[in-house]
Design a protein around this motif. Sequence first.
Motif, PDB file in Angstrom:
ATOM      1  N   ASP A 192       0.865  -1.176   0.000  1.00  0.00           N
ATOM      2  CA  ASP A 192       0.000   0.000   0.000  1.00  0.00           C
ATOM      3  C   ASP A 192       0.903   1.228   0.000  1.00  0.00           C
ATOM      4  OD1 ASP A 192      -1.801   2.054   0.343  1.00  0.00           O
ATOM      5  OD2 ASP A 192      -2.650   1.279   2.222  1.00  0.00           O
ATOM      6  N   PHE A 193       1.111   1.807  -1.172  1.00  0.00           N
ATOM      7  CA  PHE A 193       2.010   2.948  -1.277  1.00  0.00           C
ATOM      8  C   PHE A 193       1.436   4.193  -0.613  1.00  0.00           C
ATOM      9  CE2 PHE A 193       3.597   0.183  -4.651  1.00  0.00           C
ATOM     10  CZ  PHE A 193       4.936   0.129  -4.283  1.00  0.00           C
ATOM     11  N   PRO A 217       4.928   9.953  -1.136  1.00  0.00           N
ATOM     12  CA  PRO A 217       5.232   9.595  -2.525  1.00  0.00           C
ATOM     13  C   PRO A 217       6.585  10.090  -3.024  1.00  0.00           C
ATOM     14  CG  PRO A 217       3.244  10.964  -2.400  1.00  0.00           C
ATOM     15  CD  PRO A 217       3.715  10.741  -1.014  1.00  0.00           C
ATOM     16  N   ASP A 218       7.063  11.205  -2.484  1.00  0.00           N
ATOM     17  CA  ASP A 218       8.354  11.721  -2.929  1.00  0.00           C
ATOM     18  C   ASP A 218       9.535  11.050  -2.229  1.00  0.00           C
ATOM     19  OD1 ASP A 218       7.703  12.954  -0.480  1.00  0.00           O
ATOM     20  OD2 ASP A 218       8.938  14.704  -0.936  1.00  0.00           O
ATOM     21  N   ARG A 219       9.251  10.114  -1.324  1.00  0.00           N
ATOM     22  CA  ARG A 219      10.311   9.402  -0.596  1.00  0.00           C
ATOM     23  C   ARG A 219      10.393   7.926  -0.996  1.00  0.00           C
ATOM     24  NH1 ARG A 219      14.237  11.751   1.498  1.00  0.00           N
ATOM     25  NH2 ARG A 219      14.420  10.112   3.049  1.00  0.00           N
ATOM     26  N   VAL A 220       9.691   7.571  -2.089  1.00  0.00           N
ATOM     27  CA  VAL A 220       9.760   6.206  -2.610  1.00  0.00           C
ATOM     28  C   VAL A 220      10.416   6.258  -3.980  1.00  0.00           C
ATOM     29  CG1 VAL A 220       8.472   4.147  -3.302  1.00  0.00           C
ATOM     30  CG2 VAL A 220       7.671   5.522  -1.358  1.00  0.00           C
ATOM     31  N   GLY A 221      11.552   5.593  -4.096  1.00  0.00           N
ATOM     32  CA  GLY A 221      12.260   5.524  -5.364  1.00  0.00           C
ATOM     33  C   GLY A 221      11.800   4.336  -6.191  1.00  0.00           C
ATOM     34  N   LEU A 281       3.973   7.850  -7.444  1.00  0.00           N
ATOM     35  CA  LEU A 281       5.275   7.946  -6.780  1.00  0.00           C
ATOM     36  C   LEU A 281       6.133   8.971  -7.502  1.00  0.00           C
ATOM     37  CD1 LEU A 281       5.907   4.133  -6.240  1.00  0.00           C
ATOM     38  CD2 LEU A 281       4.952   5.796  -4.616  1.00  0.00           C
ATOM     39  N   THR A 282       6.726   9.883  -6.738  1.00  0.00           N
ATOM     40  CA  THR A 282       7.510  10.963  -7.333  1.00  0.00           C
ATOM     41  C   THR A 282       8.950  11.004  -6.840  1.00  0.00           C
ATOM     42  OG1 THR A 282       6.754  12.495  -5.624  1.00  0.00           O
ATOM     43  CG2 THR A 282       5.449  12.394  -7.671  1.00  0.00           C
TER      44      THR A 282
END
Length: 173
Positions: A46-47, A52-56, A105-106
């Motif tokens: 569950d993203f 979202p800016d901390r998931v590569g 995701l960013t």
Amino acid sequence: MSSFSITATSQVTETEVKSARLGTRFGRMDLASQLALLAVEKLGVDFGDFSPDRVGIYLAAHGGSLSTDVAYWNGRDAVGGLSPTLFAYTLPSAAIGEIAIRHKLTGPNLCLVGGDETVLAEAEDLLRRGEADAVVCVCCDVISPDAAKLIQVPPAATAKAWLLQKSSEAGHL
């Protein structure tokens, strides 16, 4: 010293792609993007639990985009000419974009030519530097029969995915 753990894993084959239903975009994607996206879906993550800016998103593609490039080139004599839809997938990083769009995701992303060890080592380095809290790692091995003839290797169509996170437990990968 930081430690990291793999908190989810998955693997998919071309057979699973045929029965997958992941929205209207899925059907127009090249096989590598379909496999990569399906492998990420099968992680069951569950993203929404992450910033979202901390998931590569790190992707290793054994054959780059060669199979899609060959399919695109083979369309040059087709009625209507080369496919603009397929053209968008003639970059090996296209699958990263599809994963990012679907899961919003960013964070940082990287596309490599290589395998499991390469993508996991690079993801661990990203986490060690503190540039992400988690990394979706994908390794795609897509070699179409036409591409296989060109580079003289067996055809392939699989993808694996992992979620790598900082761990509170001691030890490394």
